[in-house]
Design an enzyme around this catalytic site. Structure first.
Site, PDB file in Angstrom:
ATOM      1  N   ASP A   1       0.850  -1.120  -0.187  1.00 32.86           N
ATOM      2  CA  ASP A   1      -0.071   0.146   0.044  1.00 32.86           C
ATOM      3  C   ASP A   1       1.003   1.214  -0.109  1.00 32.86           C
ATOM      4  O   ASP A   1       2.264   0.990   0.318  1.00 32.86           O
ATOM      5  CB  ASP A   1      -0.716  -0.155   1.286  1.00 32.86           C
ATOM      6  CG  ASP A   1      -1.720   1.301   1.632  1.00 32.86           C
ATOM      7  OD1 ASP A   1      -2.411   1.716   0.497  1.00 32.86           O
ATOM      8  OD2 ASP A   1      -1.770   1.703   2.477  1.00 32.86           O
ATOM      9  N   LEU A   2       0.303   2.399  -0.430  1.00 31.95           N
ATOM     10  CA  LEU A   2       1.298   3.477  -0.297  1.00 31.95           C
ATOM     11  C   LEU A   2       1.146   4.571   0.730  1.00 31.95           C
ATOM     12  O   LEU A   2       2.143   4.506   1.483  1.00 31.95           O
ATOM     13  CB  LEU A   2       0.980   4.407  -1.851  1.00 31.95           C
ATOM     14  CG  LEU A   2       1.987   5.637  -2.026  1.00 31.95           C
ATOM     15  CD1 LEU A   2       3.273   5.329  -2.003  1.00 31.95           C
ATOM     16  CD2 LEU A   2       1.327   6.264  -3.124  1.00 31.95           C
ATOM     17  N   ASP A   3       0.081   5.141   0.861  1.00 31.17           N
ATOM     18  CA  ASP A   3      -0.196   6.232   2.026  1.00 31.17           C
ATOM     19  C   ASP A   3      -0.239   5.380   3.523  1.00 31.17           C
ATOM     20  O   ASP A   3      -1.006   4.616   3.479  1.00 31.17           O
ATOM     21  CB  ASP A   3      -1.585   6.748   1.745  1.00 31.17           C
ATOM     22  CG  ASP A   3      -1.476   7.543   0.311  1.00 31.17           C
ATOM     23  OD1 ASP A   3      -0.856   8.248   0.349  1.00 31.17           O
ATOM     24  OD2 ASP A   3      -2.398   7.323  -0.347  1.00 31.17           O
TER      25      ASP A   3
ATOM     26  N   THR B   1       1.303  10.256   4.048  1.00 29.38           N
ATOM     27  CA  THR B   1       0.468  11.675   3.394  1.00 29.38           C
ATOM     28  C   THR B   1      -0.597  11.956   4.257  1.00 29.38           C
ATOM     29  O   THR B   1      -1.166  12.958   3.866  1.00 29.38           O
ATOM     30  CB  THR B   1       0.214  10.934   2.037  1.00 29.38           C
ATOM     31  OG1 THR B   1      -0.182   9.656   2.384  1.00 29.38           O
ATOM     32  CG2 THR B   1       1.435  10.950   1.023  1.00 29.38           C
TER      33      THR B   1
ATOM     34  N   LYS C   1      -8.117   6.903   6.716  1.00 28.89           N
ATOM     35  CA  LYS C   1      -7.402   6.032   5.998  1.00 28.89           C
ATOM     36  C   LYS C   1      -7.784   4.771   5.348  1.00 28.89           C
ATOM     37  O   LYS C   1      -8.419   4.102   5.612  1.00 28.89           O
ATOM     38  CB  LYS C   1      -6.498   5.438   7.233  1.00 28.89           C
ATOM     39  CG  LYS C   1      -5.559   6.891   7.840  1.00 28.89           C
ATOM     40  CD  LYS C   1      -4.580   6.352   8.795  1.00 28.89           C
ATOM     41  CE  LYS C   1      -3.688   7.173   9.402  1.00 28.89           C
ATOM     42  NZ  LYS C   1      -2.892   7.053  10.448  1.00 28.89           N
TER      43      LYS C   1
ATOM     44  N   ARG D   1     -11.188   8.694  -2.303  1.00 31.00           N
ATOM     45  CA  ARG D   1     -11.507  10.062  -2.109  1.00 31.00           C
ATOM     46  C   ARG D   1     -12.896  10.600  -1.629  1.00 31.00           C
ATOM     47  O   ARG D   1     -13.391  11.108  -0.820  1.00 31.00           O
ATOM     48  CB  ARG D   1     -10.806  10.889  -3.213  1.00 31.00           C
ATOM     49  CG  ARG D   1     -10.679  12.183  -3.253  1.00 31.00           C
ATOM     50  CD  ARG D   1     -10.119  12.810  -4.576  1.00 31.00           C
ATOM     51  NE  ARG D   1      -9.207  12.401  -4.780  1.00 31.00           N
ATOM     52  CZ  ARG D   1      -8.495  12.401  -6.188  1.00 31.00           C
ATOM     53  NH1 ARG D   1      -9.193  13.493  -6.844  1.00 31.00           N
ATOM     54  NH2 ARG D   1      -7.327  11.977  -6.514  1.00 31.00           N
TER      55      ARG D   1
ATOM     56  N   SER E   1      -2.645   0.611  -4.219  1.00 27.21           N
ATOM     57  CA  SER E   1      -2.874   1.827  -3.537  1.00 27.21           C
ATOM     58  C   SER E   1      -4.344   2.392  -3.998  1.00 27.21           C
ATOM     59  O   SER E   1      -4.606   2.036  -5.212  1.00 27.21           O
ATOM     60  CB  SER E   1      -1.912   2.786  -3.801  1.00 27.21           C
ATOM     61  OG  SER E   1      -2.486   4.116  -3.347  1.00 27.21           O
ATOM     62  N   ALA E   2      -5.116   2.880  -3.135  1.00 28.08           N
ATOM     63  CA  ALA E   2      -6.422   3.595  -3.524  1.00 28.08           C
ATOM     64  C   ALA E   2      -6.165   4.885  -4.144  1.00 28.08           C
ATOM     65  O   ALA E   2      -7.203   5.350  -4.741  1.00 28.08           O
ATOM     66  CB  ALA E   2      -7.437   3.554  -2.267  1.00 28.08           C
ATOM     67  N   SER E   3      -4.938   5.278  -4.141  1.00 28.79           N
ATOM     68  CA  SER E   3      -4.851   6.739  -4.355  1.00 28.79           C
ATOM     69  C   SER E   3      -4.800   6.841  -5.874  1.00 28.79           C
ATOM     70  O   SER E   3      -3.980   6.298  -6.692  1.00 28.79           O
ATOM     71  CB  SER E   3      -3.718   7.443  -3.603  1.00 28.79           C
ATOM     72  OG  SER E   3      -3.380   8.613  -4.417  1.00 28.79           O
TER      73      SER E   3
ATOM     74  N   ASN F   1      -3.415   9.738  -6.651  1.00 32.47           N
ATOM     75  CA  ASN F   1      -2.168  10.689  -7.063  1.00 32.47           C
ATOM     76  C   ASN F   1      -1.125   9.601  -6.751  1.00 32.47           C
ATOM     77  O   ASN F   1       0.164  10.016  -6.623  1.00 32.47           O
ATOM     78  CB  ASN F   1      -2.303  11.519  -5.793  1.00 32.47           C
ATOM     79  CG  ASN F   1      -3.517  12.461  -6.055  1.00 32.47           C
ATOM     80  OD1 ASN F   1      -3.565  13.393  -6.927  1.00 32.47           O
ATOM     81  ND2 ASN F   1      -4.008  12.628  -5.010  1.00 32.47           N
TER      82      ASN F   1
ATOM     83  N   LYS G   1     -10.925  -0.988  -1.354  1.00 35.91           N
ATOM     84  CA  LYS G   1     -10.841  -1.990  -0.325  1.00 35.91           C
ATOM     85  C   LYS G   1     -11.804  -2.072   0.727  1.00 35.91           C
ATOM     86  O   LYS G   1     -12.121  -0.859   0.714  1.00 35.91           O
ATOM     87  CB  LYS G   1      -9.390  -1.555   0.370  1.00 35.91           C
ATOM     88  CG  LYS G   1      -8.315  -1.773  -0.399  1.00 35.91           C
ATOM     89  CD  LYS G   1      -6.916  -1.173  -0.150  1.00 35.91           C
ATOM     90  CE  LYS G   1      -5.880  -0.831  -0.914  1.00 35.91           C
ATOM     91  NZ  LYS G   1      -4.644  -0.288  -0.449  1.00 35.91           N
TER      92      LYS G   1
ATOM     93  N   GLU H   1       0.083  -3.209   4.887  1.00 36.47           N
ATOM     94  CA  GLU H   1      -1.174  -2.349   4.626  1.00 36.47           C
ATOM     95  C   GLU H   1      -1.123  -1.901   6.152  1.00 36.47           C
ATOM     96  O   GLU H   1      -0.762  -2.087   7.254  1.00 36.47           O
ATOM     97  CB  GLU H   1      -2.217  -3.172   4.590  1.00 36.47           C
ATOM     98  CG  GLU H   1      -2.976  -3.150   3.571  1.00 36.47           C
ATOM     99  CD  GLU H   1      -3.550  -1.629   3.179  1.00 36.47           C
ATOM    100  OE1 GLU H   1      -3.654  -0.930   4.093  1.00 36.47           O
ATOM    101  OE2 GLU H   1      -3.918  -1.499   1.966  1.00 36.47           O
ATOM    102  N   ASP H   2      -1.590  -0.449   6.319  1.00 35.89           N
ATOM    103  CA  ASP H   2      -1.800   0.267   7.445  1.00 35.89           C
ATOM    104  C   ASP H   2      -3.084   0.497   7.656  1.00 35.89           C
ATOM    105  O   ASP H   2      -3.378   1.054   8.677  1.00 35.89           O
ATOM    106  CB  ASP H   2      -0.987   1.733   7.406  1.00 35.89           C
ATOM    107  CG  ASP H   2      -1.782   2.577   6.680  1.00 35.89           C
ATOM    108  OD1 ASP H   2      -2.060   2.347   5.345  1.00 35.89           O
ATOM    109  OD2 ASP H   2      -2.018   3.694   6.728  1.00 35.89           O
TER     110      ASP H   2
HETATM  111  C1  BG6 Z   1      -5.544   6.055   0.472  1.00 30.47           C
HETATM  112  C2  BG6 Z   1      -5.619   6.883   1.658  1.00 30.47           C
HETATM  113  O1  BG6 Z   1      -4.532   5.379   0.247  1.00 30.47           O
HETATM  114  O2  BG6 Z   1      -5.950   6.935  -0.838  1.00 30.47           O
HETATM  115  C3  BG6 Z   1      -6.769   7.573   1.855  1.00 30.47           C
HETATM  116  O3  BG6 Z   1      -5.330   6.165   2.683  1.00 30.47           O
HETATM  117  C4  BG6 Z   1      -7.116   8.359   0.432  1.00 30.47           C
HETATM  118  O4  BG6 Z   1      -6.759   8.498   2.654  1.00 30.47           O
HETATM  119  C5  BG6 Z   1      -7.245   7.536  -0.679  1.00 30.47           C
HETATM  120  O5  BG6 Z   1      -8.461   8.957   0.675  1.00 30.47           O
HETATM  121  C6  BG6 Z   1      -7.483   8.137  -1.864  1.00 30.47           C
HETATM  122  O6  BG6 Z   1      -6.370   9.128  -2.212  1.00 30.47           O
HETATM  123  P1  BG6 Z   1      -6.342  10.103  -3.430  1.00 30.47           P
HETATM  124  O7  BG6 Z   1      -4.777  10.524  -3.620  1.00 30.47           O
HETATM  125  O8  BG6 Z   1      -6.834   9.432  -4.673  1.00 30.47           O
HETATM  126  O9  BG6 Z   1      -7.209  11.109  -3.004  1.00 30.47           O
HETATM  127 MG    MG Z   2      -2.599   3.130   3.633  1.00 31.75          MG
END
Ligand code: BG6
Ligand code: MG
Length: 215
Positions: free
Chosen positions: A10-12, A18, A46, A50, A115-117, A119, A146, A170-171
Site C-alpha cells: 500500500d502507499l499512503d 501522506t 485512512k 477520495r 493503492s487506492a490513491s 495520486n 478495499k 497495509e496500514d
Molecule cells: C488512500 C489513503 O491510500 O488513498 C486515503 O489512505 C485516501 O486516505 C485514498 O483518501 C485516496 O487518495 P487520493 O490521493 O486519490 O485522494
Molecule cells: Mg494506507
C-alpha cells in the site's frame, strides 16, 4: 511462508506519511463549510477512497449536498493536497522501506504497488521510487475499493504470481481485509489493535527483513 513470489505495498501510511497532507486539505475544506475536522476524524479516512472520504467528512459536519457540488469539493480538496504532494522529496520515504525493498530485489522477490490513491504516480515520482516497482495498481485502475481485493489481485496478475504467494503490507483495516479476501498474507504496519487480522503487525520497516515473513 513457504514461497514468497511478491510483496505488494500500500502507499499512503506504508511507504510515506501522506495522512498529514490529506488532513490539512480536508480540514481546510471542512472549515470553509463551517465546521471543524479533528486529527481523530482524519483517522477514519485512512485507506478510504477520495469520494468516500468526502462523504465521511460531510457526515461529520452534517452537511448535505448534491452530487455535482460534491465532485467540485473533492476536486478542490485534491488541488490543495497536490500543493503539498508536489513539494515532497525522497527524504519522506518512511525509514527502512528502501532497505527492505532492496533486500526483496536482491532475492528476486517482485514488488508491486496496491493503492487506492489516484495520486499514486505523482507521489512515487516525487519520492523517486517509481522504478522500484515491477507493477503499479492505483485508484485509477480499480472500480472496487478495499476491502475488495481487486487492487491486490490485479497486482498479482500483472506480476504473473499466485495470490497465495504474495505478502501485502497495509496500514488500514480495510486494506488488511482486502489482502485476506484476496487469499494473500498480510503484514500490518501500525498498531495491533487496529490491524489484528493481519498475520503479523509491526510498527514500521526499521530493522524489518524477509526473515520476519515466517508465518
Ligand atoms: C488512500 C489513503 O491510500 O488513498 C486515503 O489512505 C485516501 O486516505 C485514498 O483518501 C485516496 O487518495 P487520493 O490521493 O486519490 O485522494
Ligand atoms: Mg494506507
Amino acid at each position: 511462508m513457504e514461497k514468497i513470489s511478491a510483496c505488494i505495498f500500500d502507499l499512503d501510511g506504508v511507504v510515506v506519511d501522506t495522512a498529514k497532507y490529506h488532513y490539512i486539505a480536508w480540514k481546510s475544506l471542512a472549515n470553509e463549510l463551517g465546521f471543524d475536522f479533528t486529527e481523530e476524524d482524519n483517522e477514519r479516512l485512512k485507506g478510504v477512497s477520495r469520494m468516500t472520504s468526502l462523504e465521511i467528512l460531510l457526515g461529520i459536519g452534517e452537511v448535505e449536498l448534491d452530487e455535482a457540488t460534491k465532485l467540485k469539493l473533492a476536486e478542490k480538496k485534491n488541488k490543495n493536497y497536490l500543493e503539498y504532494i508536489l513539494k515532497m522529496t525522497p527524504d519522506e520515504i518512511l525509514p527502512g522501506v528502501k532497505e527492505f525493498m532492496n533486500e526483496l530485489r536482491s532475492k528476486g522477490v517482485k514488488i508491486a504497488l496496491g493503492s487506492a490513491s489516484k495520486n499514486a504516480m505523482t507521489i512515487l515520482n516525487q519520492l523517486e521510487l517509481t522504478n522500484y516497482f515491477d507493477a503499479i495498481v492505483d485508484g485509477t485502475h480499480v472500480s472496487n475499493a478495499k476491502p475488495d481485493p481487486e487492487v491486490f489481485l490485479k497486482g498479482a496478475k500483472l506480476l504473473k504470481v499466485d495470490p497465495i504467494d504474495c505478502v501485502v503490507f497495509e496500514d488500514a483495516e480495510a486494506g488488511v481485509e482486502a489482502a485476506i479476501n484476496g487469499n494473500m498474507k498480510c503484514v500490518g504496519i501500525g498498531s495491533p489493535e487496529v490491524l489484528g487480522k493481519a498475520n503479523i503487525v509491526v510498527p514500521g520497516f526499521v530493522g524489518f527483513s524477509m526473515a520476519q515473513l515466517n508465518f
